[in-house]
Design a protein around this motif. Structure first.
Motif, PDB file in Angstrom:
ATOM      1  N   ARG A   1      -8.531  15.742  -0.699  1.00  0.00           N
ATOM      2  CA  ARG A   1      -8.098  15.094  -1.937  1.00  0.00           C
ATOM      3  C   ARG A   1      -8.808  15.682  -3.144  1.00  0.00           C
ATOM      4  O   ARG A   1      -8.209  15.848  -4.213  1.00  0.00           O
ATOM      5  CB  ARG A   1      -8.341  13.591  -1.874  1.00  0.00           C
TER       6      ARG A   1
ATOM      7  N   TYR B   1      -5.775  11.736  -8.767  1.00  0.00           N
ATOM      8  CA  TYR B   1      -6.460  11.218  -9.951  1.00  0.00           C
ATOM      9  C   TYR B   1      -7.917  10.857  -9.680  1.00  0.00           C
ATOM     10  O   TYR B   1      -8.817  11.228 -10.437  1.00  0.00           O
ATOM     11  CB  TYR B   1      -5.670  10.012 -10.454  1.00  0.00           C
ATOM     12  N   TRP B   2      -8.166  10.120  -8.600  1.00  0.00           N
ATOM     13  CA  TRP B   2      -9.531   9.696  -8.302  1.00  0.00           C
ATOM     14  C   TRP B   2     -10.359  10.890  -7.853  1.00  0.00           C
ATOM     15  O   TRP B   2      -9.950  11.666  -6.992  1.00  0.00           O
ATOM     16  CB  TRP B   2      -9.553   8.617  -7.224  1.00  0.00           C
TER      17      TRP B   2
ATOM     18  N   TRP C   1      -2.945   4.092   2.157  1.00  0.00           N
ATOM     19  CA  TRP C   1      -4.040   4.282   1.209  1.00  0.00           C
ATOM     20  C   TRP C   1      -4.352   2.998   0.451  1.00  0.00           C
ATOM     21  O   TRP C   1      -3.480   2.159   0.246  1.00  0.00           O
ATOM     22  CB  TRP C   1      -3.649   5.358   0.182  1.00  0.00           C
ATOM     23  N   ASN C   2      -5.582   2.903   0.015  1.00  0.00           N
ATOM     24  CA  ASN C   2      -5.973   1.880  -0.944  1.00  0.00           C
ATOM     25  C   ASN C   2      -5.566   2.364  -2.334  1.00  0.00           C
ATOM     26  O   ASN C   2      -6.388   2.674  -3.200  1.00  0.00           O
ATOM     27  CB  ASN C   2      -7.477   1.610  -0.861  1.00  0.00           C
ATOM     28  N   ALA C   3      -4.264   2.474  -2.497  1.00  0.00           N
ATOM     29  CA  ALA C   3      -3.665   2.978  -3.736  1.00  0.00           C
ATOM     30  C   ALA C   3      -2.225   2.486  -3.776  1.00  0.00           C
ATOM     31  O   ALA C   3      -1.654   2.119  -2.748  1.00  0.00           O
ATOM     32  CB  ALA C   3      -3.714   4.502  -3.776  1.00  0.00           C
ATOM     33  N   GLU C   4      -1.653   2.503  -4.962  1.00  0.00           N
ATOM     34  CA  GLU C   4      -0.270   2.049  -5.133  1.00  0.00           C
ATOM     35  C   GLU C   4       0.660   3.167  -5.590  1.00  0.00           C
ATOM     36  O   GLU C   4       1.856   3.104  -5.349  1.00  0.00           O
ATOM     37  CB  GLU C   4      -0.222   0.898  -6.144  1.00  0.00           C
ATOM     38  N   LYS C   5       0.115   4.191  -6.262  1.00  0.00           N
ATOM     39  CA  LYS C   5       0.935   5.254  -6.822  1.00  0.00           C
ATOM     40  C   LYS C   5       0.494   6.603  -6.250  1.00  0.00           C
ATOM     41  O   LYS C   5      -0.724   6.847  -6.093  1.00  0.00           O
ATOM     42  CB  LYS C   5       0.825   5.278  -8.348  1.00  0.00           C
TER      43      LYS C   5
ATOM     44  N   ALA D   1       0.818  -1.204   0.000  1.00  0.00           N
ATOM     45  CA  ALA D   1       0.000   0.000   0.000  1.00  0.00           C
ATOM     46  C   ALA D   1       0.857   1.261   0.000  1.00  0.00           C
ATOM     47  O   ALA D   1       1.955   1.303   0.549  1.00  0.00           O
ATOM     48  CB  ALA D   1      -0.918   0.015   1.221  1.00  0.00           C
TER      49      ALA D   1
ATOM     50  N   GLU E   1      -2.423   8.671  -7.773  1.00  0.00           N
ATOM     51  CA  GLU E   1      -3.807   8.220  -7.589  1.00  0.00           C
ATOM     52  C   GLU E   1      -4.570   9.109  -6.611  1.00  0.00           C
ATOM     53  O   GLU E   1      -5.795   9.246  -6.698  1.00  0.00           O
ATOM     54  CB  GLU E   1      -3.839   6.782  -7.083  1.00  0.00           C
ATOM     55  N   LEU E   2      -3.874   9.718  -5.659  1.00  0.00           N
ATOM     56  CA  LEU E   2      -4.561  10.534  -4.653  1.00  0.00           C
ATOM     57  C   LEU E   2      -5.170  11.780  -5.270  1.00  0.00           C
ATOM     58  O   LEU E   2      -6.137  12.329  -4.746  1.00  0.00           O
ATOM     59  CB  LEU E   2      -3.581  10.920  -3.533  1.00  0.00           C
TER      60      LEU E   2
ATOM     61  N   LEU F   1     -10.401   6.481  -0.090  1.00  0.00           N
ATOM     62  CA  LEU F   1      -9.139   5.804  -0.350  1.00  0.00           C
ATOM     63  C   LEU F   1      -8.324   5.546   0.910  1.00  0.00           C
ATOM     64  O   LEU F   1      -7.434   4.692   0.898  1.00  0.00           O
ATOM     65  CB  LEU F   1      -8.291   6.623  -1.323  1.00  0.00           C
TER      66      LEU F   1
END
Length: 410
Positions: free
Chosen positions: A332, A390-391, A380-384, A65, A387-388, A396
């Motif tokens: 965000r 982007y969504w 976060w429920n994100a890898e990059k 994560a 993404e914070l 997240l």
């Protein structure tokens, strides 16, 4: 047997440290240790000084994560009574923000609702807003007064703000915004009201430990440069830092004024001039961008992002959460708007809601993942990192730590 050196060790994380020269300060396959509410170790897991189980009392694997510093919302008006949904309707039917304000709406209507609420009622109304920001990854937020415009109501607002921090375990910094609007009882006594703010309200609230910074609304429908300077002088006498709502609707040279006082930040800035930018750069004053207000008011004049970059002025981003012009409950989303509307890069935006936002509050102990920093962080429920930004919306944040302790997101 050797005692574990750390309280908690997080493994298998993608760390956006926002420190160092690498983009996002990225460390893949990273590890991060917490001890006594601070970050005790950060780096690649392969560089750990021993076996994880022997290093920490608790070990948690994050399965790749993304982990960032806790987000910092450095400009909010989160404590208030009532709402102004009807003004949203008016604006969509053609009324401007200035027309609504001059007709007795705007800030004045929130003042009436806030004055009618006691401290407990203000806390009850405001806590859900603060919880929404916490669930979005915010671990520190600034909360302004300015909807009381009399000593007792300003005091209630600031005390409610402090209680939000206590109730949620979140970091709260308070700003006294006595020069937000002219209260109706002083409509023909501007000088008397400015004197009241400067000579009575600010010293009293500061003596009670309720004021971390002093703010003002320097604008044609707000207060002049000279009126603002009078309150800033008193703040300087009291040793309290200043910040300013500046150049939102026009250029009154407010950014240069706050820079004269080595102010923490100038906020909004759509009409910021080149001379104002140069003054901010020389003083180290942070530019706080508020895309939620830009969006809600359907503004068309962009802040001078390229010039701020050119002069090296750090850019923070905040929600400006308020009942009239930015009813925004996601930092965000503010970062996404800063990218989409203002053309910031995702890295600029992420730094704007962490490192630079901390600087806009005068806080040097948070905003990066580095040894010695306060242990405020989010998994976060994100890898990059991108993404914070982007969504658009969604939830997240997976886990939030504040001062080394996991926060309840329910």
């Amino acid at each position: 047997m050797t005692e574990p050196r750390w309280d908690c060790l997080l493994l298998d994380a993608t760390l956006a440290t926002l420190a160092g020269e690498r983009p996002f300060g990225l460390v893949e396959c990273g590890a991060l240790a917490l001890k006594g509410g601070h970050i005790a170790w950060v780096g690649a897991a392969a560089d750990l000084p021993g076996a994880p189980d022997g290093l920490a009392t608790a070990v948690e694997t994050l399965d790749g994560a993304l982990v960032t510093p806790g987000l910092i919302d450095c400009h909010t008006h989160l404590v208030f009574g009532g709402d102004r949904a009807h003004e949203f309707d008016l604006r969509l039917n053609g009324a401007s923000y200035e027309e609504i304000a001059r007709a007795g709406g705007g800030i004045a209507s929130t003042v009436a609702a806030t004055r009618a609420a006691d401290e407990d009622a203000l806390l009850r109304q405001s806590l859900p807003r603060a919880r929404a920001l916490l669930r979005d990854g915010v671990t520190t937020l600034e909360i302004k007064s300015g909807y009381g415009l009399d000593l007792e109501t300003e005091r209630r607002m600031l005390r409610a703000a402090r209680r939000i921090g206590q109730a949620l375990g979140i970091g709260v910094r308070t700003s006294f915004l006595g020069l937000h609007a002219l209260p109706p009882e002083y409509s023909r006594q501007r000088a008397d009201y400015v004197a009241l703010v400067s000579d009575v309200m600010l010293p009293a609230l500061a003596a009670e430990g309720l004021v971390d910074a002093v703010d003002a609304f320097c604008e044609g429908i707000g207060f002049s440069r000279e009126e603002t300077a009078r309150v800033f002088e008193r703040a300087r006498d009291l040793g309290i830092p200043v910040k300013l709502h500046a150049e939102q609707l026009s250029d009154l040279d407010g950014a240069a004024l706050v820079a004269e006082y080595r102010g923490l930040s100038a906020d909004h800035l759509e009409h910021l001039s080149e001379s104002g930018i140069r003054a901010m750069a020389a003083a180290g004053t942070v530019a706080v961008l508020l895309p939620g207000a830009f969006y809600a008011l359907r503004e068309t004049r962009l802040p001078p992002i390229d010039a701020l970059r050119e002069h090296g002025v750090p850019m923070a981003i905040a929600t400006d959460c308020n009942p009239g012009t930015s009813p925004l409950l996601s930092l965000r989303l503010a970062a996404n708007m800063a990218c989409t509307l203002f053309r910031l890069t995702p890295e600029e935006a992420l730094r704007g809601i962490t490192l630079h936002a901390a600087r806009a509050l005068g806080l040097a102990d948070r905003g990066t993942l580095a040894v010695g920093q306060r242990a405020d962080l989010v998994a976060w429920n994100a890898e990059k990192p991108a993404e914070l930004c982007y969504w658009i919306g969604g939830e997240l944040a997976r886990e939030v730590w504040i001062d080394g302790r996991k926060a309840s997101l329910s």
